[in-house]
Design an enzyme around this catalytic site. Structure first.
Site, PDB file in Angstrom:
ATOM      1  CG  ASP A 419      15.207  34.481   8.552  1.00  0.00           C
ATOM      2  OD1 ASP A 419      14.557  34.913   9.330  1.00  0.00           O
ATOM      3  OD2 ASP A 419      16.264  33.588   9.018  1.00  0.00           O
ATOM      4  CD  GLU A 422      13.095  39.056  13.205  1.00  0.00           C
ATOM      5  OE1 GLU A 422      14.424  39.096  13.045  1.00  0.00           O
ATOM      6  OE2 GLU A 422      12.366  38.397  12.424  1.00  0.00           O
ATOM      7  CG  ASP A 491      12.581  29.973  13.481  1.00  0.00           C
ATOM      8  OD1 ASP A 491      12.381  29.953  12.270  1.00  0.00           O
ATOM      9  OD2 ASP A 491      13.503  30.741  14.113  1.00  0.00           O
TER      10      ASP A 491
HETATM   11  C1  GLC Z   1      15.897  31.507  11.066  1.00  0.00           C
HETATM   12  C2  GLC Z   1      14.671  31.289  10.222  1.00  0.00           C
HETATM   13  C3  GLC Z   1      14.485  30.114   9.513  1.00  0.00           C
HETATM   14  C4  GLC Z   1      15.738  29.605   8.839  1.00  0.00           C
HETATM   15  C5  GLC Z   1      17.031  29.776   9.546  1.00  0.00           C
HETATM   16  C6  GLC Z   1      18.025  29.663   8.861  1.00  0.00           C
HETATM   17  O1  GLC Z   1      15.949  30.589  12.151  1.00  0.00           O
HETATM   18  O2  GLC Z   1      13.404  31.564  10.818  1.00  0.00           O
HETATM   19  O3  GLC Z   1      13.536  30.032   8.793  1.00  0.00           O
HETATM   20  O4  GLC Z   1      15.665  28.454   8.373  1.00  0.00           O
HETATM   21  O5  GLC Z   1      16.910  30.984  10.230  1.00  0.00           O
HETATM   22  O6  GLC Z   1      18.135  30.714   7.900  1.00  0.00           O
END
Ligand code: GLC
Length: 806
Positions: A419, A422, A491
């Protein structure tokens, strides 16, 4: 629209010569190389400062010029032409212009003149460059990967800059100055741009003859594609070399196959990764996770994987565990494994800036963190606060990261979730983060950060466990990400708009090379509700990647969170997915071999169907199932478009001939689903609680008799689902050909592959859909259908069945 009025247009070719793979021209002090990649693919490159960047990004993974393609060059005073068997590239000398046509004269790309008659084949200013091309107002545009809004990209412009869309600091520049009625002023809207993934590859479809072309600009800098003008489209990159692969088509599947030949295809996925995934950002303890697993088993909800979000770590330090909440990780993982659950944990790229924390210390010692211009370790803000970032552009950082991930997985996990790649840097802008030991500016590799992270992770996993198929899920990506990771769509919101958005977003990724995709089921942010959750589950169980995920603080959205009625329907939806896994899995095998998407827009298989061009509230799952989700609250019916062919209503077995619109009743227990006439859909006879160790003795083959003459092929691949042995022949691949001629219907099954140790299938249960006589002929012997069914002893050999349609 980006103002390019000051850009310097290249106007005159000074000289040219034939080179090994095509042509080299000199103009404006630079060199232009036009090279033949395939009969129908040409690469165009323009030097900067006189020299070429031979590997501008990490997207292309093969030598594009490896094949020797025949071509001829002819020239006149005005124009030099390079011809292959499929296309003609015309280099006009003055004014400079580059056009590509198919040999039948239809346009592939044509430089567009502006109102003053000037061509914008290439214009540049201070590292940025732009090109403008002709289009007709009615033409359609598809692709560009993970983009919001409708499938047909015409009428909009898009930025390619990997963005954490929920971060106000990083999205401000894209929302600023937009009036509230502009959906792009709101980063959670279904039009917001840019998104997490950047794929500079798109299709242009001629309205006139339906033919398509493809364009892939191999450049990782910030890109901008503008399809708002009537007569031209514009491509702009903020830096880097102009390198474009132009695909003459005219068929979308062939263009995608060529694009994925260059940028790679997904590896064959582990079977378990196609099961149901339960994820939640929550402060779980080990006991809570084990209870969650047990609850799925007690309630007969099939599930293969449980996911752990950032809270499992010690203070958000990657590769650590919160040992208070998880006192016995090996024990927990073993017990879960015995129940058929794999566990995946999140790994963000950000390493807490924390001298004394072993991962940070190692990174400093090995000198593998991104630096600033002045040589400091770059610091951004992620969950742990001040955070350093591995310099994945370097081999050393990727290797280090690969080792860490391999050790993490070898402690008993099944995969890795990446995650914030980017990369997300929170309130601190990423610009000061440089790459390659401080050598390269941020913009050069920003869009490739996730690709490089996944590359390192996958290489590490394969080094340590060469026989085990890998699974990495990534939020961000660039062209080529499909080689290493699946993508989820980041998200999303728990609302109906975002449920719809996930359809064109998934199909857009699918036709852009990334087949393994799925959105957070139920919605990530916001309280979902019983109806939305149920409809989302019914849809998502018919998408490539099916993971229930939601953010901390919102209502629970487990399969059972809305009482028994909803739970029963959710269970039905998940069971249908599990029963369909042989078909879904085989669609993934095809994706790994040809690049064909698993969740596809109708336009992929029905390119000449005008309705399909703008149709993005239904799709095909694999080649032969058409899914029409329920996309609004309270709907009691919806319109479904069925393209050419015979379509069987999955639930009633009624056959309808397309092309036509039909009205489909929507009851709460299911969503409209249709099977293509001529297809053979393979199904497991039951839905196991988990795919782990499941190898049934019987496989159901659902044969859908077409209403018209013709033949159609379907495939079933059976293999061990976990190792790469299938790639070396340890598989049973059955190819079905259903042919109808008048009332005579023949199902021919051919088999290849050497089998595999766990193969125990001994029978096919043939289920015939469509009216046929009761007596069928199986390999010459008469058999009687019982309720449309007949069992065939089969342990992996060819057979033929003849039927009479009534
Ligand atoms: C980001 C991710 C999400 C995750 C969160 C906490 O928002 O996109 O999927 O649950 O971080 O790690």
């Amino acid at each position: 629209m980006i103002d390019t009025s000051n850009y310097v247009r290249f106007e005159r070719v000074d000289s040219f010569e034939r080179i090994e793979h095509g042509l080299l021209a000199r103009l404006h002090g630079e060199q232009l190389r036009i090279e033949v990649v395939g009969d129908d693919v040409v690469r165009v490159k323009l030097s900067r400062g006189g020299s070429f960047d031979e590997s501008p990004t990490f997207a292309v993974c093969v030598d594009p010029l490896a094949d020797r393609i025949d071509f001829v060059v002819d020239e006149s005073d005005e124009v030099v032409r390079l011809r292959t068997s499929a296309m003609v590239v015309s280099l006009w000398l003055e004014p400079f212009r580059l056009d590509v046509h198919r040999t039948d004269g239809t346009p592939v790309v044509e430089a567009a003149p502006d109102l003053a008659g000037n061509y914008w084949t290439y214009a540049t200013l201070n590292d940025a460059f732009t090109i403008r091309r002709r289009t007709r107002p009615e033409d359609a545009i598809y692709g560009l990967g993970e983009k919001t809004g409708h499938q047909n990209r015409r009428g909009r412009d898009f930025t390619l800059w990997n963005t954490d869309i929920l971060d106000p600091a990083r999205t401000k520049e894209f929302t600023a100055g937009r009036p509230p009625e502009d959906l792009r002023s709101e980063r959670t809207s279904i039009e917001f741009d840019p998104y997490y993934i950047s794929i500079p590859f798109f299709y242009h479809q001629s309205h006139r003859d339906g033919s398509m072309i493809g364009s892939f600009v191999d450049n990782g800098y910030r890109g901008h594609y503008d399809f708002t003008a009537r007569d031209e489209y514009r491509i702009h990159f903020a830096g880097g070399q102009y390198t474009e692969y132009i695909f003459a088509g005219p068929r979308m599947p062939d263009i995608l196959s060529s694009y994925t030949r260059l940028t790679g295809r997904m590896a064959i996925p582990p079977m378990w990764s196609l099961g149901y995934h339960q994820c939640r950002w929550a402060k779980y303890t080990q006991t809570a996770i084990e209870q969650l697993a047990q609850r799925h088993r007690d309630r007969d909800i099939p599930c293969d994987t449980l996911w752990l979000d950032i809270e499992y770590m010690d203070g958000y330090r990657v590769f650590t565990w919160n040992t208070e909440a998880f006192p016995d990780v090996p024990g927990m993982l073993t017990r879960l494994g015995q129940q058929g659950f794999g566990v995946i944990t999140i790994i963000d790229p950000g390493v807490k800036y924390d001298p004394g924390y072993w991962v940070f210390d190692q990174a400093i010692q090995r000198n593998v963190l991104c630096k600033t211009d002045g040589g400091d370790v770059y610091i951004g803000q992620v969950w742990p606060g001040n955070t350093a970032f591995p310099d994945f552009v370097t081999e050393a950082a990727r290797a280090w990261w690969g080792e860490l991930n391999a050790a993490h997985v070898q402690s008993g996990l099944v995969g890795i979730w990446n995650d914030m790649n980017e990369p997300a840097t929170g309130a601190i802008p990423p610009d000061a983060m440089r790459f390659g030991g401080g050598q390269y500016p941020h913009e050069r590799f920003h869009n490739q950060y996730a690709l490089l992270m996944a590359m390192g992770t996958t290489a590490g996993l394969l080094d340590a466990m060469p026989d085990k198929r890998t699974f990495v899920l990534s939020r961000a990506g660039f062209s080529g990400i499909q080689r290493y990771a699946a993508n989820w769509m980041g998200d999303n919101m728990a609302n109906w708009d975002h449920l719809w958005l996930s359809v064109p977003m998934a199909t857009g990724l699918g036709i852009s090379g990334q087949a393994f995709v799925g959105a957070d089921v139920g919605g990530f942010e916001g309280d979902t509700n019983a109806e939305l959750f149920l409809r989302w589950m019914q849809y998502a169980t018919l998408t490539p990647f099916c993971r229930n995920h939601s953010a901390i603080g919102w209502v629970d959205q487990y399969a059972w969170s809305w009482g028994e009625v909803v739970e029963d329907l959710v269970r039905d939806a998940i069971r249908l997915r599990y029963r369909l896994l042989p078909y879904i899995y085989t669609s993934f095998v095809t994706a790994s071999e040809t690049g064909a998407p698993v969740q596809r827009p109708l336009i992929f298989d029905h390119q000449h169907d005008h309705v399909a061009r703008d149709l993005d509230d239904e799709y095909l799952l694999g080649p032969d199932l058409l899914v029409a989700p329920a996309l609004r609250a309270g709907l009691t019916a919806r319109q479904v478009y069925l393209p050419e062919g015979t379509w069987y209503d999955w639930h009633t077995d009624e056959a309808v001939s397309g092309p036509r619109y039909i009205r489909a009743e929507l009851t709460m227990d299911r969503i409209p689903l249709y099977a293509r006439g001529g297809a053979v859909i393979s199904m497991w006879p039951t839905a196991p609680p988990s795919t782990s160790g499941y190898q049934p003795a019987t496989m159901e083959l659902h044969v859908f008799v077409p209403a018209t003459d013709g033949s159609h092929r379907s495939v079933l691949q059976e293999d061990d689902g976990t190792t790469f042995a299938a790639n070396d022949g340890a598989r049973v691949r059955t190819t079905f050909e259903v042919t109808r001629a008048g009332r005579q219907v023949t199902v021919r099954a051919d088999v290849d592959g050497d089998g595999y140790p766990a193969f125990v299938r001994r029978q096919f249960d043939l289920v015939i859909h469509g009216a046929v006589a009761d007596i069928v002929v199986v390999d010459g012997a008469q058999r009687t259908l019982d309720g449309g069914r007949v069992g065939l002893a089969n342990d992996g050999h060819a057979f033929t069945v003849e039927l009479q349609a009534t």
